[in-house]
Design a protein around this motif. Structure first.
Motif, PDB file in Angstrom:
ATOM      1  N   ALA A   1       0.923  -1.094  -0.024  1.00  0.00           N
ATOM      2  CA  ALA A   1       0.079  -0.119  -0.099  1.00  0.00           C
ATOM      3  C   ALA A   1       0.704   1.180   0.115  1.00  0.00           C
ATOM      4  O   ALA A   1       0.519   2.036  -0.810  1.00  0.00           O
ATOM      5  N   LEU A   2       1.908   1.272   0.803  1.00  0.00           N
ATOM      6  CA  LEU A   2       2.835   2.407   0.972  1.00  0.00           C
ATOM      7  C   LEU A   2       3.532   2.772  -0.310  1.00  0.00           C
ATOM      8  O   LEU A   2       3.485   3.892  -0.731  1.00  0.00           O
ATOM      9  N   THR A   3       3.902   1.560  -1.112  1.00  0.00           N
ATOM     10  CA  THR A   3       4.752   1.605  -2.147  1.00  0.00           C
ATOM     11  C   THR A   3       3.729   2.316  -3.480  1.00  0.00           C
ATOM     12  O   THR A   3       3.971   2.926  -4.366  1.00  0.00           O
ATOM     13  N   ALA A   4       2.345   1.659  -3.357  1.00  0.00           N
ATOM     14  CA  ALA A   4       1.648   2.039  -4.493  1.00  0.00           C
ATOM     15  C   ALA A   4       1.087   3.495  -4.362  1.00  0.00           C
ATOM     16  O   ALA A   4       1.205   4.173  -5.404  1.00  0.00           O
ATOM     17  N   VAL A   5       0.994   4.131  -2.989  1.00  0.00           N
ATOM     18  CA  VAL A   5       0.775   5.345  -3.065  1.00  0.00           C
ATOM     19  C   VAL A   5       1.757   6.399  -3.372  1.00  0.00           C
ATOM     20  O   VAL A   5       1.617   7.391  -4.017  1.00  0.00           O
ATOM     21  N   ASP A   6       3.080   6.024  -2.875  1.00  0.00           N
ATOM     22  CA  ASP A   6       4.246   6.727  -3.420  1.00  0.00           C
ATOM     23  C   ASP A   6       4.274   6.691  -5.044  1.00  0.00           C
ATOM     24  O   ASP A   6       4.658   7.709  -5.383  1.00  0.00           O
ATOM     25  N   LEU A   7       4.112   5.614  -5.639  1.00  0.00           N
ATOM     26  CA  LEU A   7       4.067   5.933  -7.003  1.00  0.00           C
ATOM     27  C   LEU A   7       2.823   6.500  -7.573  1.00  0.00           C
ATOM     28  O   LEU A   7       3.181   7.232  -8.602  1.00  0.00           O
ATOM     29  N   LEU A   8       1.727   6.479  -7.182  1.00  0.00           N
ATOM     30  CA  LEU A   8       0.742   7.341  -7.725  1.00  0.00           C
ATOM     31  C   LEU A   8       0.896   8.575  -7.459  1.00  0.00           C
ATOM     32  O   LEU A   8       0.364   9.539  -8.106  1.00  0.00           O
ATOM     33  N   THR A   9       1.819   9.110  -6.493  1.00  0.00           N
ATOM     34  CA  THR A   9       1.778  10.606  -6.058  1.00  0.00           C
ATOM     35  C   THR A   9       3.287  11.133  -6.482  1.00  0.00           C
ATOM     36  O   THR A   9       3.351  12.530  -6.332  1.00  0.00           O
ATOM     37  N   THR A  10       4.205  10.396  -6.950  1.00  0.00           N
ATOM     38  CA  THR A  10       5.415  10.872  -7.372  1.00  0.00           C
ATOM     39  C   THR A  10       5.781  10.383  -8.760  1.00  0.00           C
ATOM     40  O   THR A  10       6.433   9.194  -9.147  1.00  0.00           O
ATOM     41  N   PRO A  11       5.186  11.117  -9.906  1.00  0.00           N
ATOM     42  CA  PRO A  11       5.638  10.795 -11.114  1.00  0.00           C
ATOM     43  C   PRO A  11       7.056  10.829 -11.477  1.00  0.00           C
ATOM     44  O   PRO A  11       7.308   9.738 -12.303  1.00  0.00           O
ATOM     45  N   ALA A  12       8.062  11.258 -10.775  1.00  0.00           N
ATOM     46  CA  ALA A  12       9.266  10.872 -10.994  1.00  0.00           C
ATOM     47  C   ALA A  12       9.714   9.751 -10.650  1.00  0.00           C
ATOM     48  O   ALA A  12      10.869   9.091 -11.451  1.00  0.00           O
ATOM     49  N   LEU A  13       9.187   9.014  -9.716  1.00  0.00           N
ATOM     50  CA  LEU A  13       9.426   7.506  -9.197  1.00  0.00           C
ATOM     51  C   LEU A  13       8.955   6.822 -10.598  1.00  0.00           C
ATOM     52  O   LEU A  13       9.777   5.729 -10.905  1.00  0.00           O
ATOM     53  N   VAL A  14       7.937   6.901 -11.121  1.00  0.00           N
ATOM     54  CA  VAL A  14       7.360   6.013 -12.117  1.00  0.00           C
ATOM     55  C   VAL A  14       8.353   6.279 -13.191  1.00  0.00           C
ATOM     56  O   VAL A  14       8.561   5.280 -14.033  1.00  0.00           O
ATOM     57  N   GLN A  15       8.670   7.473 -13.516  1.00  0.00           N
ATOM     58  CA  GLN A  15       9.815   7.644 -14.645  1.00  0.00           C
ATOM     59  C   GLN A  15      10.953   7.023 -14.524  1.00  0.00           C
ATOM     60  O   GLN A  15      11.361   6.211 -15.313  1.00  0.00           O
ATOM     61  N   ALA A  16      11.503   7.257 -13.296  1.00  0.00           N
ATOM     62  CA  ALA A  16      12.795   6.339 -12.877  1.00  0.00           C
ATOM     63  C   ALA A  16      12.597   4.875 -13.133  1.00  0.00           C
ATOM     64  O   ALA A  16      13.485   4.137 -13.457  1.00  0.00           O
ATOM     65  N   ALA A  17      11.510   4.229 -12.721  1.00  0.00           N
ATOM     66  CA  ALA A  17      11.241   2.935 -12.816  1.00  0.00           C
ATOM     67  C   ALA A  17      11.318   2.560 -14.156  1.00  0.00           C
ATOM     68  O   ALA A  17      11.868   1.559 -14.800  1.00  0.00           O
ATOM     69  N   LYS A  18      10.678   3.448 -15.166  1.00  0.00           N
ATOM     70  CA  LYS A  18      10.603   3.116 -16.562  1.00  0.00           C
ATOM     71  C   LYS A  18      12.161   3.134 -17.220  1.00  0.00           C
ATOM     72  O   LYS A  18      12.597   2.375 -18.026  1.00  0.00           O
ATOM     73  N   ALA A  19      12.833   4.011 -16.680  1.00  0.00           N
ATOM     74  CA  ALA A  19      14.199   4.388 -17.370  1.00  0.00           C
ATOM     75  C   ALA A  19      14.986   3.232 -16.837  1.00  0.00           C
ATOM     76  O   ALA A  19      15.905   2.744 -17.937  1.00  0.00           O
ATOM     77  N   ASP A  20      14.829   2.653 -15.909  1.00  0.00           N
ATOM     78  CA  ASP A  20      15.533   1.356 -15.371  1.00  0.00           C
ATOM     79  C   ASP A  20      15.218   0.253 -16.264  1.00  0.00           C
ATOM     80  O   ASP A  20      15.993  -0.665 -16.475  1.00  0.00           O
ATOM     81  N   PHE A  21      14.008   0.339 -16.429  1.00  0.00           N
ATOM     82  CA  PHE A  21      13.355  -0.882 -17.046  1.00  0.00           C
ATOM     83  C   PHE A  21      13.792  -0.990 -18.521  1.00  0.00           C
ATOM     84  O   PHE A  21      14.406  -2.080 -18.982  1.00  0.00           O
ATOM     85  N   ASP A  22      13.847   0.291 -19.168  1.00  0.00           N
ATOM     86  CA  ASP A  22      14.463   0.141 -20.577  1.00  0.00           C
ATOM     87  C   ASP A  22      15.830  -0.318 -20.669  1.00  0.00           C
ATOM     88  O   ASP A  22      16.281  -0.898 -21.439  1.00  0.00           O
ATOM     89  N   LYS A  23      16.478   0.351 -19.350  1.00  0.00           N
ATOM     90  CA  LYS A  23      18.066  -0.022 -19.696  1.00  0.00           C
ATOM     91  C   LYS A  23      18.239  -1.400 -19.483  1.00  0.00           C
ATOM     92  O   LYS A  23      18.981  -2.146 -20.051  1.00  0.00           O
ATOM     93  N   LYS A  24      17.564  -2.036 -18.599  1.00  0.00           N
ATOM     94  CA  LYS A  24      17.592  -3.365 -18.313  1.00  0.00           C
ATOM     95  C   LYS A  24      17.433  -4.405 -19.557  1.00  0.00           C
ATOM     96  O   LYS A  24      17.882  -5.392 -19.701  1.00  0.00           O
ATOM     97  N   LEU A  25      16.227  -3.906 -20.403  1.00  0.00           N
ATOM     98  CA  LEU A  25      15.783  -4.625 -21.485  1.00  0.00           C
ATOM     99  C   LEU A  25      16.586  -4.477 -22.755  1.00  0.00           C
ATOM    100  O   LEU A  25      16.369  -5.185 -23.532  1.00  0.00           O
ATOM    101  N   THR A  26      17.669  -3.463 -22.802  1.00  0.00           N
ATOM    102  CA  THR A  26      18.162  -3.037 -23.860  1.00  0.00           C
ATOM    103  C   THR A  26      18.979  -4.142 -24.699  1.00  0.00           C
ATOM    104  O   THR A  26      19.636  -4.958 -23.783  1.00  0.00           O
ATOM    105  N   GLY A  27      18.705  -4.637 -25.685  1.00  0.00           N
ATOM    106  CA  GLY A  27      19.457  -5.683 -26.407  1.00  0.00           C
ATOM    107  C   GLY A  27      18.763  -7.033 -26.048  1.00  0.00           C
ATOM    108  O   GLY A  27      19.430  -8.047 -26.472  1.00  0.00           O
ATOM    109  N   LYS A  28      17.669  -6.935 -25.177  1.00  0.00           N
ATOM    110  CA  LYS A  28      17.103  -8.382 -25.065  1.00  0.00           C
ATOM    111  C   LYS A  28      15.653  -8.553 -25.542  1.00  0.00           C
ATOM    112  O   LYS A  28      15.094  -7.439 -25.674  1.00  0.00           O
TER     113      LYS A  28
END
Ligand SMILES: [Zn+2]
Ligand SMILES: [Zn+2]
Length: 500
Positions: free
Chosen positions: A454-481
């Motif tokens: 619950a804490l993590t879900a609300v952090d994500l809903l209220t902090t757009p930068a966190l969602v962006q950072a998660a996406k950036a890390d996701f893209d980095k990890k999947l590069t070339g895969k």
């Protein structure tokens, strides 16, 4: 943690008479961050309270699902109960998604971001067990919740209900979804949901799993492929005319031998396990049908597909040697889990903030008695339920299992928790785990997971930068895969994959 910048800020104000604009701005910025931190901590407090308020009901739901103990794709009552409860709590429910009768999506809110929490509710065959510290099935041979999915599905829903109430009260924008995901144990329910694009618009996925300790699961899990190898031979009288027969059981045994010889020549973190699920009907009849039910696992999807090719060749060789034919039926396939280094520290911080729980005297008596049945020399301390494991990088050589959460993690940034629902030292897929999941130790551990989610879900809903950072890390990890499920493209969920 946030007191430091505050302090240095005020010191610099009082020390320096001629403050420059830039310094003042940065001080105000720090004050704003501290104010934000304050409101985050208030939000977290309220969320924990909301979880506590709803906990009794969801503990009851978890016990009801534990009683139902339904196998994968047949979780009809368990799924219906979760759907009814979530509807009552104000969610809109779409059921029977991805051609899976017991799959559903419960939604609340609208727009971006879309934050999803995964729920499972299937039981395991043969693990029926009373919530007692000695082996005593409710119904001998019947299914039981040896992986604690009764807690998994209920705890995830408890988190969703608390987050929904918080969103409503504070007019939080965004969409919250609960994914009711069937047949995790061998049916790869989520893989079909991913294939149907049901996660396409999701920004972050949160999940948890019952364990004997509290910690964040950042990546890991073994990729797995499982299949049934059915050999067809020719039946004959085993004494009078064996020359006219071709034994399907011989083929199964040769395939097993082939696997054993291969075992030395695969990476040491490969796992291959199998049972003879069909071995003939009578010793005086040459078996015309025999079947090997097999699973192969490796931390890497790519390495596993190479090993899988070799296993297919072994099956063909066994057929050739015995004059039989082989038919391969793909049962399920799960990918490994892609971790997320932007989400992991947030999840860790939240789990540490929630903390574990302390067993009461009665729970300790139960736990000590259960630990005695495990036959291990050194049992972990019961204090383990109070502690939070440090955040560790994923170790591909550490003992691990597999989950269809893996396939979700290739589609959406994903982070998971483990919570101490099993008596410390108890492994999943045991009657001891089923016993823990059906009583208060499992239920108290479940609440820890609900709060962290619950804490993590609300952090994500209220902090757009966190969602962006998660996406950036996701893209980095999947590069070339490249993600490719081993499940054949046209295959529908195998609703009756057991006992075929
Ligand atoms: Zn399991
Ligand atoms: Zn499980």
């Amino acid at each position: 943690m946030h007191q430091f910048p505050f302090l240095s800020c005020f010191l610099s104000i009082s020390w320096l008479r001629g403050i420059r604009q830039g310094a003042l701005a940065s001080c105000l910025g720090l004050i704003a961050i501290a104010a934000q931190a304050q409101s985050t901590s208030q939000a977290h407090k309220q969320l924990e309270k909301l979880v506590d308020e709803h906990a009794a009901n969801w503990k009851q739901v978890s016990k009801q699902i534990w009683d139902y103990a339904e196998l994968g794709y047949h979780e009809n009552k368990s799924s219906a109960l979760l759907q009814a409860q979530l509807k009552d709590a104000g969610f809109t429910v779409e059921s029977g998604v991805a051609d899976e009768p017991t799959a559903f999506i419960a939604s609340y809110g609208q727009g971006k971001p879309v934050i999803a929490i995964l729920g499972e509710f299937d039981a395991l065959p043969g693990l029926s067990q009373k919530p007692e510290p000695e082996r005593d099935p409710v119904v001998a041979g019947a299914p039981g919740h040896g992986c604690g999915h009764n807690l998994l599905g209920s705890g995830a829903a408890l988190a969703a209900v608390a987050v929904k109430e918080y969103m409503a009260e504070h007019h939080v924008a965004g969409t919250l979804r609960y994914y009711g995901t069937p047949a995790e144990e061998g049916g790869s329910g989520k893989v079909y949901m991913v294939r149907d694009g049901l996660f396409k618009d999701v920004d972050v996925v949160l999940h948890w799993h019952p364990a004997d300790r509290n910690g964040v699961n950042n990546g890991g899990a073994l990729a797995v492929i499982s299949a049934k190898f059915t050999f067809h031979g020719i039946a004959a009288h085993a004494a009078m005319a064996p020359d006219r027969g071709r034994s399907a059981l011989d083929a199964v045994m040769l395939m097993g031998n082939g696997i054993e010889f291969m075992r030395e020549h695969v990476p040491s973190n490969t796992r291959v396990h199998y049972i003879i699920s069909k071995g003939g009907v009578a010793p005086n009849i040459v078996p015309d049908l025999a079947q090997l039910d097999l699973m192969a696992r490796h931390p890497s999807n790519a390495a596993l597909s190479e090993i899988w090719e070799r296993i297919l060749n072994i099956s063909k060789g066994a057929a050739l040697m015995t004059g039989t034919t082989v038919e391969v039926e793909d049962i399920g396939s799960d990918a490994n889990i892609i971790g997320n280094d932007a989400l992991a520290p947030v999840a860790q911080r939240n789990l540490e903030e929630v903390g574990g729980y302390m067993m009461d005297a009665e729970q300790k008596r139960f736990a000590e008695a259960l630990q005695k049945t495990m036959g291990i020399d050194t049992v972990p301390s019961l204090d383990q339920t109070q502690e939070i494991e440090p955040l560790r990088p994923y170790d591909p050589n550490a003992p691990s299992a597999s989950t269809d959460v893996g396939d979700v993690s290739w589609a959406v940034p994903t982070i998971g928790f483990g919570a101490a629902t099993f008596v410390p030292g108890v492994a999943a897929h045991t009657w001891q785990a089923a016993a823990s999941a059906g009583m208060s130790i499992g239920q108290d551990g479940m609440v820890v997971a609900s709060k962290a989610l619950a804490l993590t879900a609300v952090d994500l809903l209220t902090t757009p930068a966190l969602v962006q950072a998660a996406k950036a890390d996701f893209d980095k990890k999947l590069t070339g895969k490249k993600y490719q499920t081993a499940i054949p493209p046209g295959q529908k969920p195998l609703i009756d994959y057991r006992g075929k």
